[in-house]
Scaffold this active site. Structure first.
Site, PDB file in Angstrom:
ATOM      1  N   ASN A   9       0.873  -1.179   0.000  1.00 55.98           N
ATOM      2  CA  ASN A   9       0.000   0.000   0.000  1.00 55.98           C
ATOM      3  C   ASN A   9       0.912   1.232   0.000  1.00 55.98           C
ATOM      4  OD1 ASN A   9      -1.776   2.061   0.480  1.00 55.98           O
ATOM      5  ND2 ASN A   9      -2.400   1.376   2.517  1.00 55.98           N
ATOM      6  N   TRP A  10       0.988   1.875  -1.148  1.00 55.05           N
ATOM      7  CA  TRP A  10       1.917   3.011  -1.273  1.00 55.05           C
ATOM      8  C   TRP A  10       1.364   4.286  -0.650  1.00 55.05           C
ATOM      9  CZ3 TRP A  10       4.037   2.680  -7.033  1.00 55.05           C
ATOM     10  CH2 TRP A  10       4.747   1.486  -7.177  1.00 55.05           C
ATOM     11  N   LYS A  11       0.105   4.268  -0.234  1.00 58.77           N
ATOM     12  CA  LYS A  11      -0.531   5.461   0.362  1.00 58.77           C
ATOM     13  C   LYS A  11      -0.313   6.672  -0.563  1.00 58.77           C
ATOM     14  CE  LYS A  11      -0.148   3.225   4.797  1.00 58.77           C
ATOM     15  NZ  LYS A  11       0.008   3.314   6.229  1.00 58.77           N
ATOM     16  N   HIS A  94      -9.527   1.349   5.041  1.00 53.07           N
ATOM     17  CA  HIS A  94      -8.241   1.508   5.723  1.00 53.07           C
ATOM     18  C   HIS A  94      -8.425   2.463   6.901  1.00 53.07           C
ATOM     19  CE1 HIS A  94      -4.097   2.584   6.546  1.00 53.07           C
ATOM     20  NE2 HIS A  94      -3.758   1.475   5.907  1.00 53.07           N
ATOM     21  N   GLU A  96      -6.738   4.839   7.945  1.00 54.69           N
ATOM     22  CA  GLU A  96      -6.491   6.257   7.644  1.00 54.69           C
ATOM     23  C   GLU A  96      -7.727   6.897   7.013  1.00 54.69           C
ATOM     24  OE1 GLU A  96      -2.857   5.541   5.530  1.00 54.69           O
ATOM     25  OE2 GLU A  96      -1.898   5.026   7.443  1.00 54.69           O
ATOM     26  N   GLU A 166      -5.262  -4.863  10.664  1.00 55.55           N
ATOM     27  CA  GLU A 166      -4.243  -3.830  10.851  1.00 55.55           C
ATOM     28  C   GLU A 166      -4.520  -3.084  12.159  1.00 55.55           C
ATOM     29  OE1 GLU A 166      -2.185  -2.580   6.908  1.00 55.55           O
ATOM     30  OE2 GLU A 166      -3.845  -1.239   7.307  1.00 55.55           O
ATOM     31  N   GLY A 172       2.628   2.378  10.781  1.00 48.88           N
ATOM     32  CA  GLY A 172       3.583   3.471  10.593  1.00 48.88           C
ATOM     33  C   GLY A 172       4.311   3.874  11.860  1.00 48.88           C
ATOM     34  N   SER A 212       3.582  -2.000  10.372  1.00 49.21           N
ATOM     35  CA  SER A 212       5.035  -2.005  10.585  1.00 49.21           C
ATOM     36  C   SER A 212       5.703  -3.329  10.185  1.00 49.21           C
ATOM     37  CB  SER A 212       5.370  -1.648  12.040  1.00 49.21           C
ATOM     38  OG  SER A 212       4.948  -0.322  12.320  1.00 49.21           O
ATOM     39  N   GLY A 233       2.978  -1.206   4.309  1.00 47.47           N
ATOM     40  CA  GLY A 233       2.982   0.218   3.983  1.00 47.47           C
ATOM     41  C   GLY A 233       4.387   0.690   3.657  1.00 47.47           C
TER      42      GLY A 233
HETATM   43  P1  13P Z   1       3.113   0.454   7.685  1.00 45.47           P
HETATM   44  O1  13P Z   1       3.635  -0.846   7.114  1.00 45.47           O
HETATM   45  O2  13P Z   1       3.871   1.653   7.183  1.00 45.47           O
HETATM   46  O3  13P Z   1       3.011   0.377   9.181  1.00 45.47           O
HETATM   47  O4  13P Z   1       1.632   0.650   7.135  1.00 45.47           O
HETATM   48  C1  13P Z   1       0.726  -0.396   7.233  1.00 45.47           C
HETATM   49  C2  13P Z   1      -0.472  -0.073   6.460  1.00 45.47           C
HETATM   50  O5  13P Z   1      -1.241   0.802   6.835  1.00 45.47           O
HETATM   51  C3  13P Z   1      -0.717  -0.803   5.216  1.00 45.47           C
HETATM   52  O6  13P Z   1      -1.992  -0.586   4.749  1.00 45.47           O
END
Ligand code: 13P
Length: 256
Positions: A9-11, A94, A96, A166, A172, A212, A233
């Site tokens: 997931n590149w956000k 998600h 976020e 998650e 993150g 993470s 992520g």
């Molecule tokens: P991280 O791997 O940066 O913690 O993010 C996880 C995530 O939200 C994947 O969708």
């Protein structure tokens, strides 16, 4: 032989040009990973460029969101009917988006249904916040999010859904959830799916862990019996780290 799905997931990272360079690097190092499906989820604007760059079906494509309607006067939105020409997967719910865009379970349920209606595989994200965990509410939050998010689909459709656990406090933060914290929640997910859709649906449901994930901890998750892959992520933006994660998945799957 166990099959793994590894999703990056590149956000909100990678312009189209940067995205093409990242895919090119990932493909330089790529070797056939027979029992691993690798999925890249770039921002919408980079999906066409990434699609054009992918060779030999080494990667599948996913989006990070979709609107619940197929078309209409919804300025700035992107529908499943549009995405299906470009992608196979879509991340829904998600944390976020739940947090910053105030997405509710009701809306998420409509998005899951829209994904399925358009032949996309929804990756439904569930997970508790730190305060939920501290208050002992992890189970209740995850069950509520599953019951809410999957309320608009039928027993025939659940087989096409992926669930990603998650924990919000692990996203993150570098503070990944310990495998022995993940395993009971994965069991809660299977149990909830069994109650909603029956034993066969629960047994075949693909469940991913996210939060993470790094090359250093990937193995500890993939050896958990009921985990079928990862939602990555930050580490998915680094070609060496994401390659290491996919390679570890391939070697574990070959050994099982
Ligand atoms: P991280 O791997 O940066 O913690 O993010 C996880 C995530 O939200 C994947 O969708």
């Amino acid at each position: 032989m166990k099959h793994f799905t590894i999703v990056g997931n590149w956000k909100m990272h990678q312009t189209p040009e940067q995205a093409v360079r990242l895919v090119a690097r990932l493909q330089e190092k790529a070797k056939p990973r027979t029992h691993v499906t690798s999925v890249l989820c770039p921002p919408f604007v980079s999906i066409p460029a990434v699609k054009a760059e992918i060779q030999d079906d080494l990667f599948k494509l996913g989006a990070q969101n979709l609107n619940e309607k197929d078309e209409g006067a919804f300025t700035g939105e992107v529908s499943g009917a549009m995405l299906k020409e470009l992608a196979d997967y879509v991340i829904v719910g998600h944390s976020e988006r739940r947090h910053y865009e105030h997405e509710t379970d009701k809306r998420i349920a409509k998005k899951v249904a829209a994904a399925l209606r358009n032949g996309l595989t929804p990756i439904l994200c569930v997970g508790e916040k730190l305060s939920d965990k501290q208050d002992g509410h992890t189970r209740r939050v995850v069950v509520d999010q599953l019951q809410g998010g999957l309320s608009q689909i039928t027993g025939a459709e659940i087989g096409k859904v992926i669930v990603a656990y998650e924990p919000v406090w692990a996203i993150g933060t570098g503070e990944s959830a310990a495998p022995d914290q993940v395993e009971p929640v994965v069991n809660v997910i299977r149990q909830t799916i069994e109650e909603m859709f029956g034993e066969a649906a629960s047994g075949s449901l693909e469940i991913l862990y996210g939060g993470s994930v790094s090359p250093d901890n990937v193995k500890a998750y993939l050896v958990i019996e009921h985990i079928n892959g990862l939602l990555v992520g930050g580490a998915s933006l680094n070609f060496e780290q994401f390659t290491a994660i996919m390679d570890t998945a391939a070697s574990i799957s070959d050994g099982r």
